[in-house]
Motif scaffolding. Structure first.
Motif, PDB file in Angstrom:
ATOM      1  N   GLU A   1       0.824  -1.207   0.000  1.00  0.00           N
ATOM      2  CA  GLU A   1       0.000   0.000   0.000  1.00  0.00           C
ATOM      3  C   GLU A   1       0.859   1.260   0.000  1.00  0.00           C
ATOM      4  O   GLU A   1       0.605   2.204  -0.734  1.00  0.00           O
ATOM      5  CB  GLU A   1      -0.952   0.008   1.202  1.00  0.00           C
ATOM      6  N   PHE A   2       1.895   1.274   0.858  1.00  0.00           N
ATOM      7  CA  PHE A   2       2.790   2.430   0.906  1.00  0.00           C
ATOM      8  C   PHE A   2       3.572   2.579  -0.394  1.00  0.00           C
ATOM      9  O   PHE A   2       3.770   3.685  -0.886  1.00  0.00           O
ATOM     10  CB  PHE A   2       3.749   2.336   2.104  1.00  0.00           C
ATOM     11  N   GLU A   3       4.012   1.464  -0.939  1.00  0.00           N
ATOM     12  CA  GLU A   3       4.751   1.496  -2.198  1.00  0.00           C
ATOM     13  C   GLU A   3       3.872   2.039  -3.323  1.00  0.00           C
ATOM     14  O   GLU A   3       4.307   2.873  -4.116  1.00  0.00           O
ATOM     15  CB  GLU A   3       5.261   0.096  -2.533  1.00  0.00           C
ATOM     16  N   ALA A   4       2.625   1.593  -3.363  1.00  0.00           N
ATOM     17  CA  ALA A   4       1.691   2.101  -4.375  1.00  0.00           C
ATOM     18  C   ALA A   4       1.458   3.588  -4.179  1.00  0.00           C
ATOM     19  O   ALA A   4       1.443   4.360  -5.148  1.00  0.00           O
ATOM     20  CB  ALA A   4       0.373   1.338  -4.312  1.00  0.00           C
ATOM     21  N   TYR A   5       1.296   4.025  -2.929  1.00  0.00           N
ATOM     22  CA  TYR A   5       1.071   5.455  -2.676  1.00  0.00           C
ATOM     23  C   TYR A   5       2.276   6.291  -3.106  1.00  0.00           C
ATOM     24  O   TYR A   5       2.129   7.305  -3.784  1.00  0.00           O
ATOM     25  CB  TYR A   5       0.768   5.701  -1.189  1.00  0.00           C
ATOM     26  N   LEU A   6       3.466   5.854  -2.734  1.00  0.00           N
ATOM     27  CA  LEU A   6       4.667   6.647  -3.024  1.00  0.00           C
ATOM     28  C   LEU A   6       5.020   6.689  -4.503  1.00  0.00           C
ATOM     29  O   LEU A   6       5.437   7.725  -5.014  1.00  0.00           O
ATOM     30  CB  LEU A   6       5.862   6.101  -2.239  1.00  0.00           C
ATOM     31  N   TYR A   7       4.867   5.576  -5.199  1.00  0.00           N
ATOM     32  CA  TYR A   7       5.425   5.477  -6.540  1.00  0.00           C
ATOM     33  C   TYR A   7       4.407   5.375  -7.663  1.00  0.00           C
ATOM     34  O   TYR A   7       4.781   5.431  -8.829  1.00  0.00           O
ATOM     35  CB  TYR A   7       6.382   4.279  -6.612  1.00  0.00           C
ATOM     36  N   GLU A   8       3.134   5.225  -7.342  1.00  0.00           N
ATOM     37  CA  GLU A   8       2.149   5.042  -8.400  1.00  0.00           C
ATOM     38  C   GLU A   8       1.011   6.056  -8.375  1.00  0.00           C
ATOM     39  O   GLU A   8       0.302   6.191  -9.364  1.00  0.00           O
ATOM     40  CB  GLU A   8       1.538   3.633  -8.319  1.00  0.00           C
ATOM     41  N   MET A   9       0.804   6.759  -7.264  1.00  0.00           N
ATOM     42  CA  MET A   9      -0.349   7.650  -7.146  1.00  0.00           C
ATOM     43  C   MET A   9       0.068   9.109  -7.224  1.00  0.00           C
ATOM     44  O   MET A   9       1.007   9.526  -6.557  1.00  0.00           O
ATOM     45  CB  MET A   9      -1.079   7.399  -5.830  1.00  0.00           C
ATOM     46  N   TRP A  10      -0.680   9.860  -8.034  1.00  0.00           N
ATOM     47  CA  TRP A  10      -0.422  11.284  -8.200  1.00  0.00           C
ATOM     48  C   TRP A  10      -1.648  12.039  -7.719  1.00  0.00           C
ATOM     49  O   TRP A  10      -2.738  11.901  -8.261  1.00  0.00           O
ATOM     50  CB  TRP A  10      -0.137  11.583  -9.670  1.00  0.00           C
ATOM     51  N   PHE A  11      -1.463  12.823  -6.659  1.00  0.00           N
ATOM     52  CA  PHE A  11      -2.542  13.610  -6.074  1.00  0.00           C
ATOM     53  C   PHE A  11      -2.277  15.089  -6.282  1.00  0.00           C
ATOM     54  O   PHE A  11      -1.125  15.526  -6.378  1.00  0.00           O
ATOM     55  CB  PHE A  11      -2.628  13.367  -4.560  1.00  0.00           C
TER      56      PHE A  11
ATOM     57  N   ASP B   1      -4.053  18.579  -4.406  1.00  0.00           N
ATOM     58  CA  ASP B   1      -5.038  19.120  -3.462  1.00  0.00           C
ATOM     59  C   ASP B   1      -5.939  18.030  -2.895  1.00  0.00           C
ATOM     60  O   ASP B   1      -7.153  18.208  -2.761  1.00  0.00           O
ATOM     61  CB  ASP B   1      -5.872  20.218  -4.115  1.00  0.00           C
ATOM     62  N   GLY B   2      -5.358  16.891  -2.582  1.00  0.00           N
ATOM     63  CA  GLY B   2      -6.091  15.802  -1.960  1.00  0.00           C
ATOM     64  C   GLY B   2      -6.936  14.958  -2.890  1.00  0.00           C
ATOM     65  O   GLY B   2      -7.648  14.072  -2.449  1.00  0.00           O
ATOM     66  N   VAL B   3      -6.864  15.229  -4.185  1.00  0.00           N
ATOM     67  CA  VAL B   3      -7.657  14.483  -5.163  1.00  0.00           C
ATOM     68  C   VAL B   3      -6.725  13.636  -6.018  1.00  0.00           C
ATOM     69  O   VAL B   3      -5.717  14.134  -6.528  1.00  0.00           O
ATOM     70  CB  VAL B   3      -8.464  15.449  -6.066  1.00  0.00           C
ATOM     71  N   LEU B   4      -7.071  12.363  -6.185  1.00  0.00           N
ATOM     72  CA  LEU B   4      -6.266  11.469  -7.019  1.00  0.00           C
ATOM     73  C   LEU B   4      -6.404  11.887  -8.474  1.00  0.00           C
ATOM     74  O   LEU B   4      -7.495  11.894  -9.030  1.00  0.00           O
ATOM     75  CB  LEU B   4      -6.717  10.019  -6.829  1.00  0.00           C
ATOM     76  N   ILE B   5      -5.292  12.266  -9.096  1.00  0.00           N
ATOM     77  CA  ILE B   5      -5.280  12.694 -10.489  1.00  0.00           C
ATOM     78  C   ILE B   5      -5.076  11.499 -11.414  1.00  0.00           C
ATOM     79  O   ILE B   5      -5.768  11.328 -12.401  1.00  0.00           O
ATOM     80  CB  ILE B   5      -4.162  13.736 -10.743  1.00  0.00           C
ATOM     81  N   ASP B   6      -4.098  10.669 -11.092  1.00  0.00           N
ATOM     82  CA  ASP B   6      -3.794   9.530 -11.944  1.00  0.00           C
ATOM     83  C   ASP B   6      -3.069   8.479 -11.128  1.00  0.00           C
ATOM     84  O   ASP B   6      -2.541   8.747 -10.058  1.00  0.00           O
ATOM     85  CB  ASP B   6      -2.920   9.966 -13.127  1.00  0.00           C
ATOM     86  N   ARG B   7      -3.047   7.295 -11.676  1.00  0.00           N
ATOM     87  CA  ARG B   7      -2.336   6.175 -11.060  1.00  0.00           C
ATOM     88  C   ARG B   7      -1.450   5.544 -12.122  1.00  0.00           C
ATOM     89  O   ARG B   7      -1.932   5.159 -13.175  1.00  0.00           O
ATOM     90  CB  ARG B   7      -3.344   5.170 -10.528  1.00  0.00           C
TER      91      ARG B   7
END
Length: 147
Positions: A93-103, A105-111
């Motif tokens: 989960e942390f790895e996905a958050y750090l390296y795959e998720m782009w936020f 202003d608190g909104v997920l833009i892309d993965r």
């Protein structure tokens, strides 16, 4: 022509900008292209500080990050302070958050994932050219480019 009015621009004047790069102060792109990049070398930080820095930059609270990685906000706080290690069952989960998720202003833009489809491993230059022409033939940003 777009008129740019930003009260901070008057206050900060040339702060953060290469003033000799601003060709037209009323042109948004001229000002945008003149800005300096903030120097942050986040990869040099310990992991717990990287998590905190990314969370703050992404505009997430500890509670919202906790929902992403399935942990309570109190545990996120301990991890960010370096007082607790990330549990092995939460590494993904942390790895996905750090390296795959782009936020933003608190909104997920892309993965982003490493799954780019199946590309043949062994290709000579002509086979590569043919492959990428077929892959990118409908991409308007590449029209007129030579592949």
């Amino acid at each position: 022509m777009i008129k740019l009015y930003i009260p901070e621009l008057d206050y900060y004047k040339g702060f953060g900008y290469r003033s000799d790069y601003v060709h037209d102060p009323n042109d948004v792109m001229s000002i945008y292209n003149a800005r300096k990049d903030v120097l942050i070398f986040i990869d040099d930080l310990p992991l717990h500080k990287q998590i905190k820095a990314k969370r703050i930059i992404d505009g997430l609270s500890q509670e919202s990050l906790g929902k992403i990685v399935r942990l309570p906000a109190s545990t996120i706080s301990l991890i960010e302070r370096g007082e607790r290690r990330i549990m092995k069952n939460r590494w993904k989960e942390f790895e996905a958050y750090l390296y795959e998720m782009w936020f933003r202003d608190g909104v997920l833009i892309d993965r982003f994932t490493e799954d780019y489809g199946e590309e043949p491993v062994e290709m000579d230059i002509e086979e590569q050219r043919t492959y990428w022409k077929a892959e990118l033939k409908d991409d308007p940003d590449l029209w007129g480019t030579v592949l």
